[in-house]
Design an enzyme around this catalytic site. Structure first.
Site, short mmCIF file in Angstrom:
data_model
loop_
_atom_site.label_atom_id
_atom_site.label_comp_id
_atom_site.label_asym_id
_atom_site.label_seq_id
_atom_site.Cartn_x
_atom_site.Cartn_y
_atom_site.Cartn_z
N PRO A 134 0.53 -1.25 0.08
CA PRO A 134 0.00 0.18 0.19
C PRO A 134 0.65 1.52 -0.13
O PRO A 134 0.45 2.26 -0.46
CB PRO A 134 -0.87 0.07 1.32
CG PRO A 134 -1.03 -1.67 1.62
CD PRO A 134 0.59 -1.75 1.80
N GLU A 367 4.35 -3.28 -13.40
CA GLU A 367 5.79 -3.36 -14.04
C GLU A 367 5.96 -1.47 -13.64
O GLU A 367 7.63 -1.95 -15.33
CB GLU A 367 5.86 -4.46 -14.32
CG GLU A 367 5.26 -5.43 -14.34
CD GLU A 367 5.43 -6.43 -15.24
OE1 GLU A 367 6.04 -7.13 -16.16
OE2 GLU A 367 4.55 -7.92 -15.27
C1 LIG Z 1 -3.89 -4.73 -12.86
C2 LIG Z 1 -3.12 -4.27 -11.64
C3 LIG Z 1 -2.25 -5.64 -11.21
C4 LIG Z 1 -0.61 -5.58 -10.68
N1 LIG Z 1 -0.22 -6.68 -10.17
C5 LIG Z 1 1.04 -6.42 -9.63
C6 LIG Z 1 1.43 -8.14 -8.94
O1 LIG Z 1 1.23 -9.29 -9.68
N2 LIG Z 1 2.39 -7.48 -8.53
C7 LIG Z 1 2.96 -7.10 -7.58
O2 LIG Z 1 3.51 -6.81 -7.21
N3 LIG Z 1 2.57 -5.53 -7.80
C8 LIG Z 1 1.16 -5.42 -8.91
N4 LIG Z 1 0.74 -3.88 -9.27
C9 LIG Z 1 1.19 -2.85 -8.66
C10 LIG Z 1 1.94 -2.04 -9.50
O3 LIG Z 1 3.00 -2.44 -9.95
C11 LIG Z 1 1.91 -0.64 -9.00
O4 LIG Z 1 0.53 0.41 -9.20
C12 LIG Z 1 2.35 0.38 -9.33
O5 LIG Z 1 4.33 -0.12 -9.41
C13 LIG Z 1 2.68 1.28 -9.01
O6 LIG Z 1 2.46 2.13 -8.36
P1 LIG Z 1 1.78 2.69 -7.43
O7 LIG Z 1 0.05 2.06 -7.68
O8 LIG Z 1 1.47 2.47 -5.60
O9 LIG Z 1 1.03 3.67 -7.08
P2 LIG Z 1 2.18 5.14 -7.58
O10 LIG Z 1 3.97 5.04 -6.99
O11 LIG Z 1 1.55 6.15 -6.22
O12 LIG Z 1 2.18 6.00 -8.17
C14 LIG Z 1 0.78 6.87 -8.90
C15 LIG Z 1 1.41 7.59 -10.26
O13 LIG Z 1 2.64 8.63 -10.15
C16 LIG Z 1 3.29 8.76 -11.41
N5 LIG Z 1 5.00 8.07 -10.41
C17 LIG Z 1 5.74 7.70 -10.32
N6 LIG Z 1 6.74 7.64 -9.79
C18 LIG Z 1 6.82 8.79 -9.97
C19 LIG Z 1 8.43 9.66 -10.50
N7 LIG Z 1 9.54 10.04 -10.05
N8 LIG Z 1 7.64 10.93 -10.88
C20 LIG Z 1 6.44 11.24 -11.65
N9 LIG Z 1 5.75 10.65 -10.97
C21 LIG Z 1 5.43 9.60 -10.31
C22 LIG Z 1 2.96 7.59 -11.45
O14 LIG Z 1 2.10 8.34 -13.19
C23 LIG Z 1 2.06 6.71 -11.01
O15 LIG Z 1 0.83 6.18 -11.81
C24 LIG Z 1 -0.37 -4.34 -10.06
C25 LIG Z 1 -1.19 -3.17 -10.29
C26 LIG Z 1 -1.97 -2.98 -11.06
C27 LIG Z 1 -3.42 -2.18 -11.44
#
Ligand SMILES: Cc1cc2nc3c(=O)[nH]c(=O)nc-3n(C[C@H](O)[C@H](O)[C@H](O)COP(=O)(O)OP(=O)(O)OC[C@H]3O[C@@H](n4cnc5c(N)ncnc54)[C@H](O)[C@@H]3O)c2cc1C
Length: 404
Positions: A134, A367
């Protein structure tokens, strides 16, 4: 199969061309275009079918278990592209067999490979990859889930979220903080089998393109140290090596969605009559189609360049990021244009372009979100510059904080 001329590109060997053609024929007969409401059951059925007919062998490495001794990135990409053209869920089922077991393929011990890979390759075991939390998505280094070592066991506590196959997986590759060093250098990877006391499915997560997805909770979950993948504290590297392969294959899946959208757009544009001609007779439509086809080809070139380079044993951090960024962002535009060409029907539930519109969206987030891919590409570029220029400060030197 739509336009298959790209299979003549020099990136491929004859076995790849055969694989793509045979899988396309198989998918026409075995992959349903529409799935019912029970996404878990459909996913299990797809894994069984893909395993029974030998396709999943390509998702794992090691000749006793897979089709190749090493992971064949081009085969994985061609399979994902082909399946994605037919069904997002079929692509998901294949991809997760690879991503979920990828760390074992790349760095598992012989005993771990024997125990898990053959079953995964036959579709008899379903794996999952549990990295995100989270409070630690893009910023993996913020991981809080921990594993403390007690004798010959690791005791895992914490939460993982967005875990694909969560709830239906037979085992999870779980990344947890073991504290050998600060940040991402103190993380290790463990195989945790479903049903292990202390592991529970905290909640199911519903998304716009449904597939099995859940949040996991670990409370004093004990696993033997023999279940650790790689060295203590090397879990981040294990995760990044796995993602180097599968990030490229996410781009391949996006490419498959885009190809299907282009096919659908061509079909609709050439059959929809208006103003005494077809939609395709208008130059405004032709401009859209030209842009879509160009985006598809540029994505394909980047995807298969990255896959080919990796199969030559090269590090592809930059190339994989370029492929994922271009193919996922490009596919979103291609699919949006296809929806536009389909008009009102394009947003009707159950129509192929409507399904593609939902399916592509999360590929730009997981990813490594697109912004993260941009950062990786820029970091690699600047790293090259600082390496060749002795006078420059090393502002862009590599850190241990690679976001995913
Ligand atoms: C359908 C689905 C399947 C998934 N399956 C898996 C799985 O099997 N295993 C697993 O471990 N994870 C899985 N994930 C998790 C996925 O890897 C994360 O959602 C992803 O890494 C982004 O993390 P977050 O959702 O916490 O978004 P956050 O880290 O909160 O990021 C939010 C947004 O911030 C922006 N952002 C991020 N970094 C930066 C930066 N440095 N500068 C500017 N903008 C930035 C991007 O637009 C990003 O979308 C899955 C996600 C989804 C939606």
């Amino acid at each position: 199969m739509s336009d298959i001329r790209y299979l003549d590109w020099p990136f491929f060997e004859e076995r790849h061309r055969r694989l793509a053609r045979e899988l396309d024929a198989w998918a026409k007969d075995h992959v349903p275009q529409h799935h019912g409401a029970d996404v878990d059951a459909q996913c299990r059925a797809l894994v069984r079918a893909l395993g029974a007919d030998g396709w999943l062998k390509h998702a794992v490495a090691g000749l006793p278990h897979g089709a190749q001794d090493q992971v064949d990135t081009r085969a994985i990409c061609l399979i994902r592209e082909t399946l994605a053209r037919h069904s997002g869920l079929a692509d998901f089922a294949f991809a997760m067999q690879g991503l979920g077991s990828g760390a074992i393929s790349l760095q598992g011990t012989p005993a771990q490979r024997d125990r898990y890979l053959s079953k995964v390759g036959r579709g008899e075991a379903i794996p999952a990859f549990a990295l995100s939390e989270p409070e630690a998505g893009s910023d993996v280094g913020a991981m809080q889930c921990s594993a403390r070592i007690e004798g010959d066991e690791a005791v895992i506590d914490g939460e993982k979220t967005w875990i694909s196959n969560g709830g239906i997986a037979d085992f999870y590759v779980v990344f947890a903080r073991t504290g050998e060093a600060a940040g991402s250098r103190g993380i290790s990877a463990f195989i945790v089998e479903a049903g292990t006391p202390g592991l529970e499915i905290a909640r199911r997560i519903d998304v716009i393109a449904p597939h099995p997805l859940a949040q996991l909770r670990f409370s004093g979950c004990r696993v033997p140290l023999a279940q650790r993948i790689g060295e203590p504290g090397e879990g981040f590297k294990v995760a990044m090596r796995t993602l180097d392969v599968f990030r490229t294959s996410v781009a391949a899946a996006a490419l498959g969605f885009a190809r299907r959208a282009l096919d659908e757009a061509l079909h609709r544009a050439t059959t929809r009559r208006m103003f005494n001609q077809t939609l395709a007779d208008f130059q405004l439509t032709q401009a859209k189609l030209a842009q879509m086809a160009t985006t598809v080809d540029s994505s394909a070139l980047l995807v298969y360049r990255a896959a080919w380079l990796r199969d030559q044993g090269r590090t592809i951090t930059r190339e994989a990021a370029m492929a994922k960024l271009t193919a996922t962002e490009g596919a979103q535009q291609v699919i949006d244009a296809a929806v536009q060409i389909w008009g009102g029907l394009g947003v009707a539930s159950g129509v192929t372009v409507e399904r593609l519109y939902r399916e592509i969206r999360s590929l730009r987030i997981y990813e490594g979100a697109s912004e993260v891919q941009q950062l990786i590409i820029a970091r690699e570029l600047l790293k090259d510059i600082t390496a060749t220029s002795r006078d420059r400060p090393s502002a862009a030197s590599p850190t241990d904080q690679e976001p995913i």
